[in-house]
Design an enzyme around this catalytic site. Sequence first.
Site, PDB file in Angstrom:
ATOM      1  N   ASP A  28       4.237   4.893   1.833  1.00  0.00           N
ATOM      2  CA  ASP A  28       4.115   3.931   0.734  1.00  0.00           C
ATOM      3  C   ASP A  28       3.451   2.684   1.320  1.00  0.00           C
ATOM      4  O   ASP A  28       3.446   2.490   2.541  1.00  0.00           O
ATOM      5  CB  ASP A  28       5.526   3.622   0.204  1.00  0.00           C
ATOM      6  CG  ASP A  28       5.582   2.375  -0.651  1.00  0.00           C
ATOM      7  OD1 ASP A  28       4.865   2.323  -1.652  1.00  0.00           O
ATOM      8  OD2 ASP A  28       6.326   1.452  -0.292  1.00  0.00           O
ATOM      9  N   ASP A  70       3.278  -1.089  -0.412  1.00  0.00           N
ATOM     10  CA  ASP A  70       3.963  -2.372  -0.629  1.00  0.00           C
ATOM     11  C   ASP A  70       5.442  -2.297  -0.295  1.00  0.00           C
ATOM     12  O   ASP A  70       6.163  -1.501  -0.862  1.00  0.00           O
ATOM     13  CB  ASP A  70       3.758  -2.822  -2.069  1.00  0.00           C
ATOM     14  CG  ASP A  70       2.300  -3.172  -2.335  1.00  0.00           C
ATOM     15  OD1 ASP A  70       1.687  -2.552  -3.206  1.00  0.00           O
ATOM     16  OD2 ASP A  70       1.768  -4.053  -1.629  1.00  0.00           O
TER      17      ASP A  70
HETATM   18  C1  XBP Z   1       4.308  -1.491  -5.326  1.00  0.00           C
HETATM   19  C2  XBP Z   1       3.928  -1.777  -6.705  1.00  0.00           C
HETATM   20  C3  XBP Z   1       2.646  -2.484  -6.974  1.00  0.00           C
HETATM   21  C4  XBP Z   1       2.644  -3.870  -6.342  1.00  0.00           C
HETATM   22  C5  XBP Z   1       1.594  -4.760  -7.001  1.00  0.00           C
HETATM   23  O1  XBP Z   1       3.468  -0.437  -4.903  1.00  0.00           O
HETATM   24  O2  XBP Z   1       4.639  -1.384  -7.617  1.00  0.00           O
HETATM   25  O3  XBP Z   1       2.531  -2.599  -8.374  1.00  0.00           O
HETATM   26  O4  XBP Z   1       3.921  -4.472  -6.597  1.00  0.00           O
HETATM   27  O5  XBP Z   1       0.337  -4.174  -6.824  1.00  0.00           O
HETATM   28  P1  XBP Z   1       3.992   0.618  -3.760  1.00  0.00           P
HETATM   29  P2  XBP Z   1      -0.626  -3.954  -8.114  1.00  0.00           P
HETATM   30  O6  XBP Z   1       4.024   1.968  -4.462  1.00  0.00           O
HETATM   31  O7  XBP Z   1       2.963   0.540  -2.665  1.00  0.00           O
HETATM   32  O8  XBP Z   1       5.366   0.172  -3.299  1.00  0.00           O
HETATM   33  O9  XBP Z   1      -0.689  -5.272  -8.846  1.00  0.00           O
HETATM   34  O10 XBP Z   1      -1.951  -3.542  -7.536  1.00  0.00           O
HETATM   35  O11 XBP Z   1       0.036  -2.868  -8.915  1.00  0.00           O
HETATM   36 MG    MG Z   2       6.910   0.119  -2.055  1.00  0.00          MG
END
Ligand code: XBP
Ligand code: MG
Length: 258
Positions: free
Chosen positions: A8, A10
């Site tokens: 993953d 973020d």
């Molecule tokens: C986390 C998310 C993303 C980010 C914001 O992604 O839910 O929406 O919070 O990025 P991950 P965007 O699956 O990597 O944990 O504004 O591009 O959505």
């Molecule tokens: Mg994440």
Amino acid sequence: MLQALVFDVDGTLADTEEAHRAAFNQAFAEAGCPWVWDRDVYGQLLAVSGGKERILAYWKQQQPDPEPFLGNSVQDTVDYLHARKTAAYAQAVQDGAVPLRPGVLALIEEASHADLRLAIATTTTPANIDALLQATIGSRWRTLFSVIEDAATAPLKKPHPQAYLQTLQHLQLPGAACLVFEDSANGLQAATAAGLATLITPNGYTEDQDFGCALRVLPNLAGVKLAQLRAWHENAASCGERPSGPSGARAAMPGTPI
Ligand code: XBP
Ligand code: MG
């Protein structure tokens, strides 16, 4: 046998959500929109994966019948705000605002040298992945990851398993040969629904979430070596801890808007 690591982005590769939150607030301010997301509000909004979905969920909370104020439709307004947010986030990350979490790069390098496949399965925008990994690893980052599933290729957001199911298809590996790294309950649900064993490294926004079906929960990946991951992964297989196969359509529905 462990053949691939799936990351993953973020909250897992890097603690990015404060930079995302600041970028959302910057985009709202630049557009003359009165919204300001503090940590408490944003912590609740993270139940909704995807920045566009998050903006719309919040807007509907403020205005059950939202009126467009930028462009001809509500979606135009959401798309505009999200594009401005993505630009602000990329600038912050390029300026070095967000380092990789402890142990991440060392594990990626060790796995790459051991000829394991590396993949990314995220709900974030492709531009965000490139901005983060270009700033923290450099342009060679693309040579490290052979499969990338993101908001552009997998529009059904976590906890829907689409990103993980498509990652398995492109890796051409069974779930039993892979290990996932996640930070959130939504991510764990998505990976588990795809039949993937998951190691959790929580962050400030997710530390109180339920990680009951995770293979392991660690504070971070500092000092975590491939040999340890192989042992945990084999042990999970031998005592049947690994999730059953993909539950696909029965997967949990996307995060419930707040
Ligand atoms: C986390 C998310 C993303 C980010 C914001 O992604 O839910 O929406 O919070 O990025 P991950 P965007 O699956 O990597 O944990 O504004 O591009 O959505
Ligand atoms: Mg994440």
